[in-house]
Design a protein around this motif. Sequence first.
Motif, PDB file in Angstrom:
ATOM      1  N   SER A   1       0.824  -1.206   0.000  1.00  0.00           N
ATOM      2  CA  SER A   1       0.000   0.000   0.000  1.00  0.00           C
ATOM      3  C   SER A   1       0.860   1.260   0.000  1.00  0.00           C
ATOM      4  CB  SER A   1      -0.920   0.009   1.222  1.00  0.00           C
ATOM      5  OG  SER A   1      -1.534   1.269   1.369  1.00  0.00           O
TER       6      SER A   1
ATOM      7  N   ALA B   1      -3.827   0.465   7.767  1.00  0.00           N
ATOM      8  CA  ALA B   1      -4.868   0.696   6.763  1.00  0.00           C
ATOM      9  C   ALA B   1      -6.256   0.678   7.410  1.00  0.00           C
ATOM     10  CB  ALA B   1      -4.777  -0.362   5.658  1.00  0.00           C
ATOM     11  N   GLN B   2      -6.475  -0.263   8.333  1.00  0.00           N
ATOM     12  CA  GLN B   2      -7.763  -0.343   9.019  1.00  0.00           C
ATOM     13  C   GLN B   2      -8.003   0.920   9.856  1.00  0.00           C
ATOM     14  OE1 GLN B   2      -8.248  -2.893  12.436  1.00  0.00           O
ATOM     15  NE2 GLN B   2     -10.193  -3.697  11.686  1.00  0.00           N
TER      16      GLN B   2
ATOM     17  N   ALA C   1      -8.879   3.823   7.575  1.00  0.00           N
ATOM     18  CA  ALA C   1     -10.254   3.674   7.092  1.00  0.00           C
ATOM     19  C   ALA C   1     -11.252   4.009   8.200  1.00  0.00           C
ATOM     20  CB  ALA C   1     -10.477   2.249   6.580  1.00  0.00           C
ATOM     21  N   THR C   2     -10.933   3.612   9.431  1.00  0.00           N
ATOM     22  CA  THR C   2     -11.801   3.917  10.569  1.00  0.00           C
ATOM     23  C   THR C   2     -11.874   5.421  10.797  1.00  0.00           C
ATOM     24  OG1 THR C   2     -11.256   1.803  11.600  1.00  0.00           O
ATOM     25  CG2 THR C   2     -12.172   3.508  13.041  1.00  0.00           C
TER      26      THR C   2
ATOM     27  N   ARG D   1     -11.555   7.762   8.522  1.00  0.00           N
ATOM     28  CA  ARG D   1     -12.412   8.340   7.475  1.00  0.00           C
ATOM     29  C   ARG D   1     -13.886   8.101   7.795  1.00  0.00           C
ATOM     30  NH1 ARG D   1      -8.036   6.390   4.231  1.00  0.00           N
ATOM     31  NH2 ARG D   1      -9.126   4.423   3.808  1.00  0.00           N
ATOM     32  N   ARG D   2     -14.181   6.931   8.332  1.00  0.00           N
ATOM     33  CA  ARG D   2     -15.572   6.632   8.680  1.00  0.00           C
ATOM     34  C   ARG D   2     -16.041   7.514   9.845  1.00  0.00           C
ATOM     35  NH1 ARG D   2     -14.852   1.694   9.402  1.00  0.00           N
ATOM     36  NH2 ARG D   2     -15.085   1.435  11.657  1.00  0.00           N
TER      37      ARG D   2
END
Length: 375
Positions: free
Chosen positions: A74, A361-362, A365-366, A368-369
Amino acid sequence: MTEADPSQTARPFDYLIVGAGFAGSVLAERLASVGKRVLIVDRRPHIGGNAYDAYDDAGVLIHPYGPHIFHTNSRDVFEYLSQFTEWRPYQHRVLASVDGQLLPIPINLDTVNRLYGLNLTSFQVEEFFASVAEKVGQVRTSEDVVVSKVGRDLYNKFFRGYTRKQWGLDPSELDASVTARVPTRTNRDDRYFADTFQAMPLHGYTRMFQNLLGHPNIKVMLNTDYREIRHLMPHSHLIYTGPVDAFFDHRYGKLPYRSLEFRHETHDAEQLFPVGTVNFPNDYAYTRVSEFKHITGQRHHRTSVVYEYPQAEGDPYYPVPRPENAELYKKYEALAEAESGVTFVGRLATYRYYNMDQVVAQALATFRRLQGEKV
């Protein structure tokens, strides 16, 4: 990175984050960067979780919780972390002690030629694997994965004993995902990982975590059980990165984990092993030994190594991948999803074996959520 003083907390925190490893620290940094006030707590006396590194008594930089090798495909993850560390290029190599030889693992062309005294080409070794592979109707277990690719002899020499030590179970009792992580190669590529980005933090992981948590909006409390301060530190939202079953007081019983005991040694030699890690699939109680100076690039007249002894009890490291454990986790997952004002993130909170980059990465993403939900 600022230590929190309960008596000086003038206004509520936006977020209380439990755990200062990758998941918690990345979320703390991201939330602080958009103006949120964050308190991050950890029961250990240090930041960085299992990736924490430190200098031992000999002055050698070691990883107390075993070797942590950074690798990712990534670009987003690599560029994000690059804001907090410089890098030292490093490609990890592993040898396995089999039949009196140290042979490359993952199995490649050289492994087969040296083990069996052959002189095969890449094309011929592909034919060799096909000739020894066992037909498996449906690949369900870790044993199925290996024997269907490279046959019974290589399975017994490289995988079965290692897996039995690591998990306390035969590969035939484990989900296919365990051995599916290790590729088989027909060329001479002896790198353990094939990821696009392979590097180690130039000044170590702990320095990187210090930089991640250096924002003035972040307060840190170590040696702290969040349950003891949760109601003393007003906050709008809890982010939990610890074991999900512990959060719910093991309501449905404990989720099974494998643990590790680490035995560290320092030797009066510049180098003990030819590569960073040597696996011992068939001999001794330990699974592998790692020599840190290969990994960190440090120059020192002495060298420090760590032996890893798998354990049934101890700190939770590896979720045991069996169908009944996945079913048990689903019960806790349902509780987690129903819990208002709490976000569960990271390896332990989601009962999954993640590499470091996957946790980052998780966490991104969290974030952004959470931003989308305006928590």
